[in-house]
Design a protein around this motif. Structure first.
Motif, PDB file in Angstrom:
ATOM      1  N   VAL A 266      14.470   7.134  -2.564  1.00 30.64           N
ATOM      2  CA  VAL A 266      13.289   6.302  -2.308  1.00 30.64           C
ATOM      3  C   VAL A 266      12.715   6.551  -0.927  1.00 30.64           C
ATOM      4  N   LYS A 267      13.586   6.645   0.089  1.00 32.33           N
ATOM      5  CA  LYS A 267      13.100   6.831   1.461  1.00 32.33           C
ATOM      6  C   LYS A 267      12.233   8.078   1.564  1.00 32.33           C
ATOM      7  N   HIS A 268      12.700   9.177   0.981  1.00 37.99           N
ATOM      8  CA  HIS A 268      11.967  10.434   1.109  1.00 37.99           C
ATOM      9  C   HIS A 268      10.658  10.401   0.337  1.00 37.99           C
ATOM     10  N   VAL A 269      10.659   9.780  -0.839  1.00 34.38           N
ATOM     11  CA  VAL A 269       9.442   9.665  -1.629  1.00 34.38           C
ATOM     12  C   VAL A 269       8.438   8.788  -0.884  1.00 34.38           C
ATOM     13  N   ALA A 270       8.865   7.622  -0.441  1.00 38.01           N
ATOM     14  CA  ALA A 270       7.966   6.690   0.240  1.00 38.01           C
ATOM     15  C   ALA A 270       7.432   7.291   1.534  1.00 38.01           C
ATOM     16  N   ARG A 271       8.306   7.906   2.315  1.00 40.48           N
ATOM     17  CA  ARG A 271       7.879   8.492   3.590  1.00 40.48           C
ATOM     18  C   ARG A 271       6.869   9.619   3.354  1.00 40.48           C
ATOM     19  N   GLY A 272       7.149  10.464   2.387  1.00 44.00           N
ATOM     20  CA  GLY A 272       6.242  11.572   2.073  1.00 44.00           C
ATOM     21  C   GLY A 272       4.880  11.078   1.617  1.00 44.00           C
ATOM     22  N   LEU A 273       4.861  10.058   0.760  1.00 43.03           N
ATOM     23  CA  LEU A 273       3.590   9.495   0.307  1.00 43.03           C
ATOM     24  C   LEU A 273       2.818   8.874   1.464  1.00 43.03           C
ATOM     25  N   ALA A 274       3.532   8.163   2.336  1.00 47.37           N
ATOM     26  CA  ALA A 274       2.877   7.543   3.492  1.00 47.37           C
ATOM     27  C   ALA A 274       2.274   8.610   4.408  1.00 47.37           C
ATOM     28  N   GLU A 275       3.031   9.681   4.660  1.00 46.66           N
ATOM     29  CA  GLU A 275       2.522  10.766   5.512  1.00 46.66           C
ATOM     30  C   GLU A 275       1.275  11.391   4.905  1.00 46.66           C
ATOM     31  N   LYS A 276       1.311  11.673   3.588  1.00 51.09           N
ATOM     32  CA  LYS A 276       0.156  12.286   2.913  1.00 51.09           C
ATOM     33  C   LYS A 276      -1.067  11.381   2.955  1.00 51.09           C
ATOM     34  N   ALA A 277      -0.833  10.074   2.927  1.00 57.76           N
ATOM     35  CA  ALA A 277      -1.937   9.115   2.942  1.00 57.76           C
ATOM     36  C   ALA A 277      -2.443   8.832   4.356  1.00 57.76           C
ATOM     37  N   GLY A 278      -1.788   9.409   5.370  1.00 54.98           N
ATOM     38  CA  GLY A 278      -2.219   9.190   6.738  1.00 54.98           C
ATOM     39  C   GLY A 278      -1.780   7.861   7.319  1.00 54.98           C
ATOM     40  N   VAL A 279      -0.800   7.225   6.699  1.00 57.70           N
ATOM     41  CA  VAL A 279      -0.287   5.952   7.199  1.00 57.70           C
ATOM     42  C   VAL A 279       0.613   6.223   8.404  1.00 57.70           C
ATOM     43  N   PRO A 280       0.422   5.528   9.503  1.00 52.74           N
ATOM     44  CA  PRO A 280       1.302   5.735  10.657  1.00 52.74           C
ATOM     45  C   PRO A 280       2.743   5.358  10.289  1.00 52.74           C
ATOM     46  N   ILE A 281       3.675   6.216  10.644  1.00 56.11           N
ATOM     47  CA  ILE A 281       5.081   5.941  10.364  1.00 56.11           C
ATOM     48  C   ILE A 281       5.899   6.105  11.633  1.00 56.11           C
ATOM     49  N   VAL A 282       7.024   5.437  11.661  1.00 55.61           N
ATOM     50  CA  VAL A 282       7.929   5.536  12.797  1.00 55.61           C
ATOM     51  C   VAL A 282       8.593   6.908  12.764  1.00 55.61           C
ATOM     52  N   PRO A 283       8.672   7.606  13.884  1.00 59.21           N
ATOM     53  CA  PRO A 283       9.347   8.908  13.893  1.00 59.21           C
ATOM     54  C   PRO A 283      10.802   8.770  13.444  1.00 59.21           C
ATOM     55  N   GLY A 284      11.278   9.774  12.744  1.00 56.85           N
ATOM     56  CA  GLY A 284      12.661   9.752  12.280  1.00 56.85           C
ATOM     57  C   GLY A 284      13.050  11.092  11.703  1.00 56.85           C
ATOM     58  N   THR A 285      14.236  11.160  11.156  1.00 53.11           N
ATOM     59  CA  THR A 285      14.702  12.401  10.551  1.00 53.11           C
ATOM     60  C   THR A 285      14.021  12.592   9.206  1.00 53.11           C
ATOM     61  N   LYS A 286      13.933  13.832   8.761  1.00 55.62           N
ATOM     62  CA  LYS A 286      13.302  14.146   7.479  1.00 55.62           C
ATOM     63  C   LYS A 286      14.266  13.977   6.314  1.00 55.62           C
ATOM     64  N   GLY A 287      15.535  13.922   6.580  1.00 57.39           N
ATOM     65  CA  GLY A 287      16.519  13.772   5.520  1.00 57.39           C
ATOM     66  C   GLY A 287      17.727  13.016   6.031  1.00 57.39           C
ATOM     67  N   LEU A 288      18.762  12.985   5.214  1.00 58.09           N
ATOM     68  CA  LEU A 288      19.984  12.308   5.622  1.00 58.09           C
ATOM     69  C   LEU A 288      20.639  13.020   6.793  1.00 58.09           C
TER      70      LEU A 288
END
Length: 97
Positions: free
Chosen positions: A16-38
């Protein structure tokens, strides 16, 4: 009730984290910096924290809320926090990720 979210296949394949983060990035939603995976171990966690800058938060992939969450301000806290978060994830959510 209707499920609004990624398909079961997407959750299994990517988490879920990776799907949600990827969708948010594609939509231009500001996200907190973090790792791309586990992050697999304490050394990777420390490296990621140093790259991102302190303070950092470690979060177990299982569960929700703050039960699997630890805030760290030093490399030593990251090492200890990683062990704690992994243990909590396994104990509380049967998911040490």
């Amino acid at each position: 009730m209707v499920w609004v979210g990624p398909s079961p296949e997407a959750i299994e394949a990517f988490g879920v984290k990776h799907v949600a983060r990827g969708l948010a990035e594609k939509a231009g939603v500001p996200i907190v910096p973090g790792t791309k995976g586990l992050v697999e171990n304490e050394e990777e966690a420390v490296k990621a924290a140093e790259d991102l800058g302190f303070p950092v938060m470690l979060k177990a992939t299982g569960g929700g809320g703050g039960m699997g969450l630890v805030t760290c301000t030093t490399a030593g806290e990251v090492e200890e926090g990683f062990k704690m978060v992994k243990s909590r994830g396994q104990t509380l959510f049967k998911n040490p990720g």
